[in-house]
Design an enzyme around this catalytic site. Sequence first.
Site, PDB file in Angstrom:
ATOM      1  N   HIS A 104     -23.637 -12.298  17.014  1.00 26.53           N
ATOM      2  CA  HIS A 104     -22.485 -11.722  17.711  1.00 26.53           C
ATOM      3  C   HIS A 104     -22.950 -10.901  18.895  1.00 26.53           C
ATOM      4  O   HIS A 104     -23.802 -10.033  18.753  1.00 26.53           O
ATOM      5  CB  HIS A 104     -21.667 -10.838  16.772  1.00 26.53           C
ATOM      6  CG  HIS A 104     -20.798 -11.625  15.844  1.00 26.53           C
ATOM      7  ND1 HIS A 104     -19.569 -11.226  15.447  1.00 26.53           N
ATOM      8  CD2 HIS A 104     -21.008 -12.832  15.266  1.00 26.53           C
ATOM      9  CE1 HIS A 104     -19.034 -12.141  14.659  1.00 26.53           C
ATOM     10  NE2 HIS A 104     -19.902 -13.120  14.523  1.00 26.53           N
ATOM     11  N   TYR A 127     -12.545  -3.603  15.166  1.00 26.99           N
ATOM     12  CA  TYR A 127     -12.424  -2.243  14.624  1.00 26.99           C
ATOM     13  C   TYR A 127     -11.114  -1.685  15.170  1.00 26.99           C
ATOM     14  O   TYR A 127     -10.984  -1.494  16.387  1.00 26.99           O
ATOM     15  CB  TYR A 127     -13.580  -1.359  15.091  1.00 26.99           C
ATOM     16  CG  TYR A 127     -14.918  -1.664  14.436  1.00 26.99           C
ATOM     17  CD1 TYR A 127     -15.728  -2.708  14.886  1.00 26.99           C
ATOM     18  CD2 TYR A 127     -15.387  -0.893  13.380  1.00 26.99           C
ATOM     19  CE1 TYR A 127     -16.955  -2.966  14.295  1.00 26.99           C
ATOM     20  CE2 TYR A 127     -16.617  -1.136  12.784  1.00 26.99           C
ATOM     21  CZ  TYR A 127     -17.393  -2.181  13.242  1.00 26.99           C
ATOM     22  OH  TYR A 127     -18.612  -2.433  12.648  1.00 26.99           O
ATOM     23  N   PRO A 135     -19.783   3.348   6.275  1.00 28.03           N
ATOM     24  CA  PRO A 135     -20.067   1.987   6.746  1.00 28.03           C
ATOM     25  C   PRO A 135     -19.569   1.648   8.155  1.00 28.03           C
ATOM     26  O   PRO A 135     -19.899   0.586   8.683  1.00 28.03           O
ATOM     27  CB  PRO A 135     -19.369   1.101   5.699  1.00 28.03           C
ATOM     28  CG  PRO A 135     -18.367   1.970   5.036  1.00 28.03           C
ATOM     29  CD  PRO A 135     -18.875   3.362   5.114  1.00 28.03           C
ATOM     30  N   LYS A 143     -24.752   0.618   9.528  1.00 28.84           N
ATOM     31  CA  LYS A 143     -26.154   1.064   9.637  1.00 28.84           C
ATOM     32  C   LYS A 143     -26.942   1.106   8.332  1.00 28.84           C
ATOM     33  O   LYS A 143     -28.178   1.090   8.356  1.00 28.84           O
ATOM     34  CB  LYS A 143     -26.196   2.476  10.248  1.00 28.84           C
ATOM     35  CG  LYS A 143     -25.842   2.520  11.715  1.00 28.84           C
ATOM     36  CD  LYS A 143     -26.929   1.879  12.546  1.00 28.84           C
ATOM     37  CE  LYS A 143     -26.453   1.544  13.925  1.00 28.84           C
ATOM     38  NZ  LYS A 143     -26.915   0.244  14.410  1.00 28.84           N
ATOM     39  N   TYR A 180     -25.186   0.527  18.308  1.00 27.08           N
ATOM     40  CA  TYR A 180     -24.731  -0.478  17.340  1.00 27.08           C
ATOM     41  C   TYR A 180     -25.799  -1.554  17.141  1.00 27.08           C
ATOM     42  O   TYR A 180     -26.037  -2.013  16.018  1.00 27.08           O
ATOM     43  CB  TYR A 180     -23.413  -1.097  17.822  1.00 27.08           C
ATOM     44  CG  TYR A 180     -22.649  -1.843  16.745  1.00 27.08           C
ATOM     45  CD1 TYR A 180     -21.563  -1.255  16.097  1.00 27.08           C
ATOM     46  CD2 TYR A 180     -23.017  -3.132  16.354  1.00 27.08           C
ATOM     47  CE1 TYR A 180     -20.861  -1.924  15.101  1.00 27.08           C
ATOM     48  CE2 TYR A 180     -22.335  -3.809  15.360  1.00 27.08           C
ATOM     49  CZ  TYR A 180     -21.255  -3.204  14.737  1.00 27.08           C
ATOM     50  OH  TYR A 180     -20.566  -3.864  13.753  1.00 27.08           O
TER      51      TYR A 180
END
Length: 406
Positions: free
Chosen positions: A81, A211, A302, A306, A393
């Site tokens: 991704h 998200y 979460p 990580k 990220y």
Amino acid sequence: MRGPRTGRTERTQVGIVGAGPAGLLLSHLLALRGIDSVLVELRSRAYCEARQRAGVLEQGSVDLLRAAGLTGRLDTEGLEHGGIYLQFGGERQHVDFRELTGGRTVTVYAQTEVVKDLIAARLAAGAAIEFEVTDTEVADLETDRPVLRYTSADGVRHEVTCDAIAGCDGFHGICRPAIPAALRTVREREYPYAWLGILARVAPSTDELIYAHHPRGFALHSLRSPQVSRLYLQVPPGTDVAGWPDDKVWAELQLRLGLPGWDLKEGPVLEKSVTPMRSFVSEPMRHGRLFLAGDSAHIVPPTGAKGLNLALADVAMLADALGGLLAGRADLADAYSATCLERVWRSTHFSWWMTTMLHASPGADEMEAQLQLSQLRYVTSSRAAATSLAENYTGYPPLRAGAGLG
Ligand code: RFL
Ligand code: PHB
């Protein structure tokens, strides 16, 4: 209950407690260096292979697994991704990691699959993994011959003399509490929400993770494969899944993720569970010859994806440190805790930041909601702010490929 059968005394170089991703990868990395280990696990192999957890691997984690020869299935089944969507105020904005970080990506490949690959590789190499052990104990940690004791599934009590012990036994394990409380510093935050997660047999309705910030609470659309989706809803802590039949879960996901012109496809729910949200760091990560790695030393909520990545990064470092220690050089072992904690605190901050930006706190007022929305607009409109999210990220600092292999 019958007592354990006759004791057995054994010897290994590294005793490893816990066959999660941390313990399994450590045992593999040590074997690549010619270092013996004994790995003991409370649960059955089937349980470890079925436990639904993380899904996102940083590029550095993929590179580490590849360098260790573990990516046979990951290379064909992992989904690379190049970004995520942030959704808020009725808009869905793409954050393009590839473009912002000079090509870095993440890979969606379930933790359960990582664990299956690692168990298969260890057993094929003839490794000693004892599942379903009880009464695990670690002792003599301040000597150079620490001891691991456990009762194996057949009822035999074992005492294994080691050069070092790795506590990879997760948040509820026995290794962290084996460090005297006076020598440990714990920093902790509990959040006033939890995640209800489902695994569903339905093609993902999105090409990248979504998200979503919503006045009713956070929602996340993740995925596992072209046929299986993973979705989460913010719920109050202590929520009982029994109060969330499948149709109620889908209705709430439709409300929080819905946008005009976009369709959230529904399908049979294969698994449903509730996860509490916590930030937790216990320092130091070493006491004498006991080294903690992964969730045994630290927990992140979460939202930043990580936890698994930190566990893998810790053991990459630990394999180097133990390789040195067993060859008579203590420098990397002495630096282990401080080196890991730098990454741990960066991930702890990032996970806290993502969590507080995206969740609706109970009792929060309009001021808090407006501050969150302003932050989300900033992160999706400023290149500097978007780059910071993308760099964290995808993994900061990037894990050195081949770390842990010498
Ligand atoms: P684990 O996986 O908890 O493994 C520890 C193992 O130790 C065993 N054990 C013992 N064995 C012997 N004797 C004892 N006395 C023992 N006590 C315990 C346990 O049975 C277990 O098998 O820890 P490890 O290896 O440090 O791995 C950490 C990760 O599992 C964890 O950080 C991640 O799953 C967190 N996480 C995520 N991380 C990510 O990087 N990306 C994600 O997308 C992500 N999503 C998540 C997550 C965790 C979640 N939950 C359920 C907590 C999503 C969720 C919902
Ligand atoms: C998952 O796919 O399980 C997942 C993805 C991203 C997160 C957390 C969990 O932030």
